[in-house]
Design an enzyme around this catalytic site. Structure first.
Site: not given
Ligand code: EPU
Length: 340
Positions: A165, A236, A332
């Site tokens: 990520r 997420s 995130e």
């Protein structure tokens, strides 16, 4: 420049549906327009904020400077071999539409990444990943315009410094690079990646085919993850934390059911969803924001207007994870502008 607009509302351009306003805004549909935007920003000493599909950002109420909406379309084959093909996708293309397009053409490899919301240009920024595949596995190059000088260049996969990520585009050295298109290397032979726990069982192997993997991924995502068009969200909300193996072992001794995954560099990835779920947050609502009942890693905006309402609630969740597990959760999506 005539196409630059002032005081543009961004509510419809972010999937959390937060109230936000761009001081200056330009929707660029060609590389030339991106370069013109950069020159204009330079002339007026404006900071540039790149915006794609808005599916992985938390926007503050005011975005100062020039918000540059990367809206470049286009899908073309730029290289073809006996077994492989390289496609160039415009940054403003819908990611999922491109996954379906490539699959239908018989260019395989993107099936596990189906139904991820957002645009093509945003995919390398967070190195999108799902069901055992990350975009970094398939990237052949990324074309960018330097937001500081307007120069165009092509970055190699190595230049992108991909991580879980993560990529150069999230860090100081690459934050000013504006992605205009992405080159993706796909296979002309059928490939099926089904090692991800929980995916294999859902893929029909009669026959095992990319088509069946695609259908399984779409069904799994639809069952677990809320559609941002219906329930505003950014997927997420937290990354899965990566900790040392010894610390993970200590946690496992206390929490026997805790899922843990070994990373390629011998660390341990923990499940943020599991920890949040364990602490009873699933379905809890505060400040007009609810933890999805179907997946504890997803926050749905029911009625919050501003970023701070979401980040305050998220802060409570991560503080509880820290207090119980001594694990720090990292947000995130990218926080954009001050006042998040
Ligand atoms: N789990 C719970 N409670 C929940 C949800 C999940 O305990 O409410 C447990 C599951 O039982 C499982 C574990 O958590 O053991 C992992 O769940 P899942 O397979 O759904 O994956 P994840 O780690 O929570 C990651 C990505 C998702 C991606 C899925 C599938 C991150 C931050 N998220 O989620 O990506 O779709 O794997 O590969 O890595 C996104 O980035 O927006 C996103 C949705």
């Amino acid at each position: 420049m005539s196409k630059v607009r002032e005081g543009v509302p961004l509510r419809e351009l972010n999937t959390l549906k937060l109230e936000s306003q761009a001081t200056y805004f330009l929707s660029a549909s060609s590389v030339e327009e991106v370069r013109l935007g950069v020159m204009e920003a330079k002339k007026h000493d404006l900071h540039i904020t790149a915006l794609g599909g808005g599916s992985n950002v938390i926007l503050s109420p005011v975005i100062q400077g020039l918000t540059l909406h990367l809206n470049i379309k286009g899908r073309e084959v730029v290289e073809e071999g006996t077994d492989h093909i390289v496609v160039r996708l415009g940054a403003g293309e819908s990611w999922h539409e491109c996954v379906l397009w490539a699959h239908a053409k018989g260019y395989y490899g993107l099936e596990n990444l189906a139904l991820i919301p957002g645009s093509v240009g945003a995919a390398p920024v967070q190195n999108i990943g799902a069901y055992g595949v990350e975009i970094q596995d398939l990237i052949a190059g990324v074309e960018v315009v330097d937001g500081l000088c307007g120069e165009a260049k092509t970055l190699t996969k190595e230049d992108c410094a991909f991580g879980y990520r993560d990529s150069v585009f999230k860090h100081e050295v690459g934050r000013h690079w504006l992605i205009v298109s992405v080159d993706i290397r796909l296979s002309k032979q059928a490939v099926c990646c089904t090692e991800y726990p929980g995916l294999r069982d859902h893929v029909s192997d009669d026959p095992m085919s990319p088509e069946n993997v695609l259908q399984a991924v779409i069904a799994l995502r639809k069952a677990k993850l809320p559609d941002p068009l219906v329930d505003p969200n950014v997927g997420s909300f937290f990354k899965n934390p990566i900790v040392s193996q010894s610390f993970a072992k200590q946690l496992k001794a206390t929490y026997r059911d805790m899922p843990q995954f070994t990373t390629h560099d011998n660390q341990t990835k923990l499940s943020a969803a599991w920890m949040i779920d364990y602490l009873g947050w699933r379905g809890v609502e505060e400040n007009g924001v609810i933890v999805s009942v179907n997946h504890a890693l997803v926050l749905i905006n029911k009625s919050a207007l501003y970023a701070s309402q979401i980040t305050q609630f998220a802060g409570k969740i991560s503080a509880s994870v820290k207090a119980t597990f001594d694990v720090t959760l990292e947000v995130e999506p990218q926080l954009i502008g001050s006042g998040c």
